[in-house]
Structure formats: structure tokens, C-alpha cells
Enzyme design. Structure first.
Site, PDB file in Angstrom:
ATOM      1  N   ASP A   7       2.759   4.641   5.004  1.00 12.81           N
ATOM      2  CA  ASP A   7       2.570   4.105   6.358  1.00 12.81           C
ATOM      3  C   ASP A   7       2.570   2.566   6.364  1.00 12.81           C
ATOM      4  OD1 ASP A   7       0.197   4.470   4.929  1.00 12.81           O
ATOM      5  OD2 ASP A   7      -1.001   5.001   6.668  1.00 12.81           O
ATOM      6  N   HIS A   8       2.603   1.945   5.184  1.00 12.17           N
ATOM      7  CA  HIS A   8       2.640   0.479   5.075  1.00 12.17           C
ATOM      8  C   HIS A   8       3.999   0.006   4.560  1.00 12.17           C
ATOM      9  CE1 HIS A   8      -1.824  -0.330   5.265  1.00 12.17           C
ATOM     10  NE2 HIS A   8      -1.826   0.958   5.017  1.00 12.17           N
ATOM     11  N   GLU A  57      -3.967   1.953  -2.937  1.00  8.90           N
ATOM     12  CA  GLU A  57      -3.997   3.404  -2.691  1.00  8.90           C
ATOM     13  C   GLU A  57      -3.055   4.172  -3.621  1.00  8.90           C
ATOM     14  OE1 GLU A  57      -5.481   5.310   0.953  1.00  8.90           O
ATOM     15  OE2 GLU A  57      -4.278   3.802   1.984  1.00  8.90           O
ATOM     16  N   ASN A  73      -6.857  -4.479   5.909  1.00  9.26           N
ATOM     17  CA  ASN A  73      -7.430  -3.657   6.979  1.00  9.26           C
ATOM     18  C   ASN A  73      -8.083  -4.517   8.064  1.00  9.26           C
ATOM     19  OD1 ASN A  73      -6.876  -0.824   6.817  1.00  9.26           O
ATOM     20  ND2 ASN A  73      -8.035  -0.764   4.893  1.00  9.26           N
ATOM     21  N   ASP A  98      -1.528  -6.232   6.250  1.00 13.71           N
ATOM     22  CA  ASP A  98      -1.234  -6.515   4.842  1.00 13.71           C
ATOM     23  C   ASP A  98      -0.889  -7.998   4.741  1.00 13.71           C
ATOM     24  OD1 ASP A  98      -0.986  -3.631   3.458  1.00 13.71           O
ATOM     25  OD2 ASP A  98      -0.233  -3.562   5.529  1.00 13.71           O
ATOM     26  N   ASN A 103       0.881  -1.176   0.000  1.00 13.27           N
ATOM     27  CA  ASN A 103       0.000   0.000   0.000  1.00 13.27           C
ATOM     28  C   ASN A 103       0.916   1.223   0.000  1.00 13.27           C
ATOM     29  OD1 ASN A 103      -1.459   2.303   0.832  1.00 13.27           O
ATOM     30  ND2 ASN A 103      -3.046   1.037   1.758  1.00 13.27           N
ATOM     31  N   ASP A 118      -3.922  -4.950   1.091  1.00 12.93           N
ATOM     32  CA  ASP A 118      -4.202  -4.321   2.385  1.00 12.93           C
ATOM     33  C   ASP A 118      -5.574  -4.793   2.828  1.00 12.93           C
ATOM     34  OD1 ASP A 118      -4.840  -2.736   4.526  1.00 12.93           O
ATOM     35  OD2 ASP A 118      -4.474  -0.825   3.521  1.00 12.93           O
TER      36      ASP A 118
END
Length: 255
Positions: free
Chosen positions: A246-247, A34, A147, A217, A7, A145
Site C-alpha cells: 500500500d506504500h 514492515e 505515519n 513516507d 514500506n 514510514d
DNA sequence: ATGGTAGTCTAACTA
């Protein structure tokens, strides 16, 4: 064959990081989430110059998915068949005899919210789709991802990330279990039972520095692909770079 | 603890 997911939280901002990680990570397939780019703005030339073919389905500002591959990309499917969705969150293709399903699972915002209901409905539609894909493609990987942190080993603080929290709630984990029950395996857990390995850290409050992360992930492999999976891992290094996603990238190596 | 940071786009939403 190395298959990875990342991501990138804006491909526009993260293109230099992507190109750098393609060099050092050297994946054969890398799926992205994303991208946040409309298709006409996708950096196809730069990625092809790095030696990768691409398939993508994007939109402005939010969501957006892509598949990068050193080999030919065939039978591209954009979105979940039969599930009307304006959000670009799912992309499938076949590479080297392996069916690749790239998912950017809905975040869900807060338990009980409208977005949370959408997340659960979306996961149900994905499960129906993957069930159908498995009948045609025994060699199959579902990655992206999610989530959702699968269990308490996958969160830094199980009291904070509990049955009522977004990303770890009972209904979210049950939805993930229903997907796995089709005959998929969390590849990370084929090689490690350890707690404390994360793929996402909040930008806020020094989340990465303090290792306040979650493993959300995932790379899920079918039974047939499980037999070929030799290694799996999480690449923390790009998260240390300047202005990171951030991933972190996650990956498997298959023979 | 209702903050904090990042991206998109310059107000407010999403994560």
C-alpha cells in the site's frame, strides 16, 4: 548516491516487487519497513544475489526493518538505545560516510488510544536518539514510514484528515516538528511545494485508483546532507503492480 | 459512512 525507503507490507509477499524495483529504481541504499519476518526467514541470499548487502531486525507478523546497500554496512544499531521496545521499528547503520536511520513509526490507531500514547512516547525517544546521533554524524538521513502527514498539502482531503485525525493530529505533527527542529529537512519539500503528492493509499475503497492518499513516507536530511541533495521523489509505479504494497518507494539523490 | 482490503495465520488483530 540514491537513498530510498519502502514500506513493503510483508517482504515474504513483496520479494518479487522488491527485486524488480532494485533493478529499475537502482538505489544505492534502500531501507524497508514492515518486513514481517523473523531474522532466520529473511531472504538474505536472494537480496545478496541482486548485489546488495543487508542488515535487518525482524519479528513475526508485525513490524520489522531492514537496510539494503550496494556498499559496506557499518555500525549497525538495532532499536532505539535506552528505549525498551519489543517492536522492531528502528535500525541504523553507516554507509559511505552517511548515517542512515530507518524508522517504522508507530501507527497509533486512534487519537487518545493506548497505541497513540505509545506513538508519542516512541517519537520522543527517537528525537532524543537522533539529537545524539547528529553530534557524531553531521551527514545523516532519517527515513521511513513516519505515519504522519506533515501538513495539509500532504493529504487528499484536509477536512477528513484534520487536527483530530490519526496521522494528522496536532500532537503527532508537533512531534514531527520537534524532530525536524533538531536540524532536519523534509527532502521532498526541497524540490516541490505542490500539494497532492502521496506515498500511501489505503487498499480499501479504490484508494489508489482515486488518488485518495497521504504523504507519510519521508526522507529527512541533516543540514550537511541537504547541501548535497540534488533530487527527491516518490515512485508511484510499484503501487500499480499486481498485489502491491500500500506504500510507494520514496527517495533522494545526493552528490 | 463504523464500511471497505490486505497480511498473518484460520480468529482476530494491525494497518
Amino acid at each position: 548516491m540514491k537513498i530510498a525507503s519502502w514500506n513493503v507490507n510483508s517482504l515474504n509477499v513483496r520479494l518479487p516487487h522488491l527485486l524488480e524495483w532494485l533493478k529499475i529504481g537502482n538505489p544505492d541504499v534502500l531501507v524497508l519497513q514492515e518486513t514481517k519476518l523473523e531474522d532466520h526467514k529473511f531472504p538474505q541470499a536472494e537480496i545478496e544475489a541482486a548485489g546488495y548487502r543487508v542488515a535487518f531486525d525482524g519479528q513475526k507478523t508485525y513490524n520489522g526493518v531492514a537496510i539494503l546497500s550496494r556498499q559496506d554496512i557499518a555500525d549497525v544499531q538495532k532499536g532505539i538505545p535506552g528505549f525498551a521496545d519489543e517492536q522492531k521499528r528502528a535500525l541504523a547503520a553507516t554507509v559511505g560516510g552517511v548515517r542512515i536511520i530507518d524508522l517504522y513509526v508507530v501507527n497509533g490507531q486512534a487519537v487518545g488510544s493506548e497505541k497513540y500514547d505509545y506513538k508519542l512516547r516512541w517519537l520522543e525517544a527517537v528525537t532524543d536518539w537522533v539529537r545524539d546521533e547528529l553530534t557524531r554524524h553531521p551527514q545523516l538521513v532519517v527515513l521511513g514510514d513516519f505515519n504522519i502527514a506533515p501538513d495539509e498539502r500532504d493529504v487528499h482531503d484536509a477536512a477528513l484528515w484534520n487536527d483530530d485525525s490519526i496521522l494528522t493530529s496536532t500532537a503527532e505533527r508537533a512531534a514531527l516538528k520537534r524532530l525536524l527542529a533538531l536540524g532536519l529537512f523534509d527532502s521532498f519539500r526541497l524540490h516541490s511545494e505542490e500539494a497532492g503528492h502521496f506515498s500511501w493509499w489505503d487498499y480499501r475503497m479504490g484508494g489508489f485508483r482515486r488518488n485518495l492518499g497521504l504523504r507519510i513516507d519521508l526522507v529527512l536530511v541533516s543540514e550537511a546532507l541537504k547541501a548535497r541533495t540534488k533530487a527527491s521523489g516518490i515512485e508511484r509505479e510499484p503501487r500499480t503492480w499486481e498485489r502491491p504494497s500500500d506504500h510507494a518507494p520514496v527517495w533522494i539523490e545526493i552528490e
